[in-house]
Write a protein that holds these residues in place. Structure first.
Motif, mmCIF file in Angstrom:
data_model
loop_
_atom_site.group_PDB
_atom_site.id
_atom_site.type_symbol
_atom_site.label_atom_id
_atom_site.label_comp_id
_atom_site.label_asym_id
_atom_site.label_seq_id
_atom_site.Cartn_x
_atom_site.Cartn_y
_atom_site.Cartn_z
ATOM 1 N N PHE A 33 88.468 62.569 9.708
ATOM 2 C CA PHE A 33 88.140 61.234 9.213
ATOM 3 C C PHE A 33 89.465 60.477 9.142
ATOM 4 O O PHE A 33 90.479 61.047 8.695
ATOM 5 C CB PHE A 33 87.568 61.393 7.802
ATOM 6 N N HIS A 35 91.081 56.944 7.584
ATOM 7 C CA HIS A 35 90.984 55.691 6.835
ATOM 8 C C HIS A 35 92.251 54.876 7.100
ATOM 9 O O HIS A 35 93.357 55.294 6.743
ATOM 10 C CB HIS A 35 90.828 55.960 5.334
ATOM 11 N N GLU A 46 92.379 52.753 -0.713
ATOM 12 C CA GLU A 46 91.672 51.772 0.121
ATOM 13 C C GLU A 46 90.826 50.786 -0.692
ATOM 14 O O GLU A 46 90.379 49.783 -0.161
ATOM 15 C CB GLU A 46 90.817 52.503 1.162
ATOM 16 N N TRP A 47 90.654 51.053 -1.971
ATOM 17 C CA TRP A 47 89.929 50.130 -2.844
ATOM 18 C C TRP A 47 90.870 49.138 -3.544
ATOM 19 O O TRP A 47 90.436 48.384 -4.419
ATOM 20 C CB TRP A 47 89.147 50.922 -3.901
ATOM 21 N N HIS A 94 86.672 48.661 6.877
ATOM 22 C CA HIS A 94 86.424 49.192 5.530
ATOM 23 C C HIS A 94 85.962 48.041 4.641
ATOM 24 O O HIS A 94 85.708 46.937 5.132
ATOM 25 C CB HIS A 94 87.670 49.934 5.003
ATOM 26 N N HIS A 95 85.836 48.317 3.332
ATOM 27 C CA HIS A 95 85.229 47.310 2.444
ATOM 28 C C HIS A 95 86.029 46.005 2.393
ATOM 29 O O HIS A 95 85.479 44.969 2.020
ATOM 30 C CB HIS A 95 85.098 47.854 1.018
ATOM 31 N N TYR A 137 83.140 54.664 11.684
ATOM 32 C CA TYR A 137 82.779 54.343 10.294
ATOM 33 C C TYR A 137 82.618 52.831 10.243
ATOM 34 O O TYR A 137 83.416 52.080 10.832
ATOM 35 C CB TYR A 137 83.899 54.812 9.372
ATOM 36 N N TRP A 184 78.817 55.894 11.343
ATOM 37 C CA TRP A 184 78.999 56.391 9.959
ATOM 38 C C TRP A 184 79.038 55.188 9.024
ATOM 39 O O TRP A 184 80.097 54.605 8.769
ATOM 40 C CB TRP A 184 80.318 57.152 9.910
ATOM 41 N N ASP A 186 78.807 53.001 5.520
ATOM 42 C CA ASP A 186 79.232 53.270 4.140
ATOM 43 C C ASP A 186 78.887 52.101 3.221
ATOM 44 O O ASP A 186 78.762 50.954 3.659
ATOM 45 C CB ASP A 186 80.744 53.557 4.094
ATOM 46 N N VAL A 187 78.751 52.418 1.995
ATOM 47 C CA VAL A 187 78.486 51.550 0.835
ATOM 48 C C VAL A 187 77.597 50.335 1.120
ATOM 49 O O VAL A 187 78.046 49.290 1.610
ATOM 50 C CB VAL A 187 79.777 51.103 0.134
ATOM 51 N N ARG A 218 73.813 56.421 5.097
ATOM 52 C CA ARG A 218 74.280 55.447 4.100
ATOM 53 C C ARG A 218 73.838 54.005 4.361
ATOM 54 O O ARG A 218 74.461 53.069 3.873
ATOM 55 C CB ARG A 218 75.799 55.547 3.938
ATOM 56 N N GLU A 229 80.089 63.774 -0.757
ATOM 57 C CA GLU A 229 81.459 63.259 -0.736
ATOM 58 C C GLU A 229 82.314 63.962 -1.777
ATOM 59 O O GLU A 229 81.926 64.027 -2.944
ATOM 60 C CB GLU A 229 81.387 61.757 -1.026
ATOM 61 N N CYS A 243 82.387 65.220 3.347
ATOM 62 C CA CYS A 243 83.625 64.503 3.677
ATOM 63 C C CYS A 243 84.581 64.677 2.506
ATOM 64 O O CYS A 243 84.198 64.561 1.351
ATOM 65 C CB CYS A 243 83.359 63.037 4.002
ATOM 66 N N TRP A 251 91.381 58.046 0.045
ATOM 67 C CA TRP A 251 91.100 58.141 1.485
ATOM 68 C C TRP A 251 92.175 57.390 2.265
ATOM 69 O O TRP A 251 92.652 57.840 3.284
ATOM 70 C CB TRP A 251 89.720 57.548 1.808
HETATM 71 C C1 GLC Z 1 83.319 55.907 -0.597
HETATM 72 C C2 GLC Z 1 84.403 54.911 -0.775
HETATM 73 C C3 GLC Z 1 85.251 54.796 0.361
HETATM 74 C C4 GLC Z 1 85.356 55.901 1.349
HETATM 75 C C5 GLC Z 1 84.102 56.685 1.495
HETATM 76 C C6 GLC Z 1 84.215 57.929 2.320
HETATM 77 O O1 GLC Z 1 82.081 55.484 -0.517
HETATM 78 O O2 GLC Z 1 83.933 53.662 -1.180
HETATM 79 O O3 GLC Z 1 86.440 54.207 0.064
HETATM 80 O O4 GLC Z 1 85.552 55.309 2.558
HETATM 81 O O5 GLC Z 1 83.551 56.928 0.327
HETATM 82 O O6 GLC Z 1 83.086 58.712 2.201
#
Ligand code: GLC
Length: 430
Positions: A33, A35, A46-47, A94-95, A137, A184, A186-187, A218, A229, A243, A251
């Motif tokens: 993986f 990031h 990453e947040w 990413h977010h 992702y 993949w 996410d969120v 997801r 996770e 993961c 990450w």
């Molecule tokens: C979460 C997080 C994120 C990461 C991910 C990986 O949901 O928000 O930062 O990328 O998990 O599984």
């Protein structure tokens, strides 16, 4: 106009092709993986944009400076291949809402916005060069796009945002980057249902563009596999992939010297890999490259060591169609993986005596891998006593020696005769 199948009909069709689409993935076991994004420059998870409450304009100033070195994706792919990994998954967005490819749908990207190169394109080429399957992702949550949070209560914003997502997915999956093996997601915030995201329609579009693709769970639909996770939890009757971060913390990139003490060593990675192999899952192990794209130092040696170990034992004990292993408690110094009648004992603590309790099936042979050297043993009532091989025959790579134990039939492992309550869970006093 796309005809949208009902959910039951869609899921029936997806299930009908699942075994064929998932075959390579089920054999692969181990992936990398990655990031990577503007957050990498901040280096505090990453947040950071949300956790530290960054103003969008200030964060854009950071993103404008994101200029990794061309060629960095080759370094990731080379290391993944060396580590015995079979696929890679890159955060194409990413977010933070920033795209790593030359996107027309989203001008906030590594090329148009930051004047850099198309990282996704180079990543796909690097995966091909090193024989790895390609995973994208794709975050549904977006802290940059003005419609993303309004989606929850404003239908027009939701329509626009869904079109925005589909526009990006079409770029990623509909041509220039060729065959993509994994999507993949996410969120899925702020909407709480697949209806909110239009996931049925979105994923049918994805499958029209990429008929062989595998999709994770997801986007509020189960799709092809589950994604526990930061924990390795077997999911009965489902495909799953655990993961894991490399350092239990983040990450995205963290300053090396801070992250290093928390990082896995080769032994720790192999313990995780063992758990997924014994219980029918995959391991997607993350690294967060540095701002220039290079691999954090603390990940290199452990992954290379894992790769050398897998080179010696992987074909037997790790890759391909393993049997979920029910034999959990026959030794305190290692654990098993299983392929039909054969068990692979991963001995991670060396001991003067090696004794397995509880087997009811007759053992035919024990061989030491990778050489195949026969190992002497005796089997009495539910006890296998092994003559431990000379110390110099044990594994020189990371000191996890593998014994191949061939039984007459798939081994039945029950209770130890002296301690029946152990395996039945019977208690005599409450
Ligand atoms: C979460 C997080 C994120 C990461 C991910 C990986 O949901 O928000 O930062 O990328 O998990 O599984």
């Amino acid at each position: 106009m796309q005809t949208i199948l009902s959910r039951p009909e869609y899921e029936r069709q997806v299930a009908a092709t699942r075994d064929a689409r998932m075959e390579w993935w089920r054999d692969a076991r181990f992936g990398m993986f990655i990031h990577f994004g503007a957050h990498t420059l901040i280096g505090r998870n990453e947040w950071a944009m949300a956790l530290e409450n960054w103003d969008i304009k200030d964060y854009e100033d950071v993103a404008r400076k994101f200029r990794p070195e061309p060629g960095c994706t080759r370094e990731w792919a080379r290391l993944a291949a060396e580590a015995g990994m079979k696929y890679m998954v890159l955060t194409t967005r990413h977010h933070e809402g920033y795209s790593l490819w030359d996107s027309k749908a989203n001008p906030y990207n590594a090329v148009a916005f930051s004047g850099g190169f198309d990282i996704v394109k180079e990543f796909v080429e690097s995966c091909h060069e090193f024989g790895l399957k390609v995973g994208f992702y794709f975050s549904l949550m977006d802290w940059h796009h003005p419609d993303s949070w309004r989606c929850a209560f404003d239908p027009e914003a939701r329509g626009r945002f869904q079109d925005f997502l589909k526009g990006m997915l079409t770029e990623l999956l509909g041509g220039d980057y060729g065959k993509i093996d994994i999507l993949w997601y996410d969120v899925s915030r702020p909407m709480e249902s697949h209806e909110g995201w239009g996931s049925l329609q979105m994923n049918q579009m994805v499958r029209e563009l990429q008929p062989d693709i595998i999709i994770n769970n997801r986007s509020k639909l189960d799709e092809d596999f589950s994604t526990p996770e930061e924990r390795i939890t077997a999911m009965e009757g489902k495909d799953w992939e655990a993961c894991m971060t490399f350092n239990h913390i983040s990450w995205g990139y963290l300053d090396n010297t801070q992250a290093a003490p928390y990082s896995y060593n080769a032994h720790g990675i192999l313990r995780m890999l063992h758990t997924v192999c014994a219980s029918g899952g995959n391991l997607l192990l993350n690294i967060g490259p540095r701002p220039d794209g290079s691999v954090p130092a603390e990940a290199i040696e452990p992954l290379q060591t894992v790769g050398r170990w897998l080179e010696a034992y992987g074909d037997a004990a790790v890759y391909g169609s393993l049997t979920p292993c029910k034999v959990r408690s026959a030794s305190g110094v290692g654990r098993f993986t299983q392929r039909g009648k054969t068990l692979y004992f991963w001995q991670w603590i060396r001991s003067e005596q090696l004794i397995f309790g509880g087997f009811e099936t007759k053992l035919k042979s024990i061989r030491l891998l990778p050489s195949g050297t026969p190992v002497a043993f005796s089997q009495t009532d539910r006890r296998i006593i092994v003559e431990p091989p000379a110390a110099e025959l044990s594994d020189p790579i990371v000191n996890i020696t593998v014994f191949e134990m061939e039984f007459e039939a798939p081994p039945v492992h029950n209770r130890c005769s002296a301690y029946p309550q152990l395996h039945t869970g019977e208690v005599f006093l409450k």
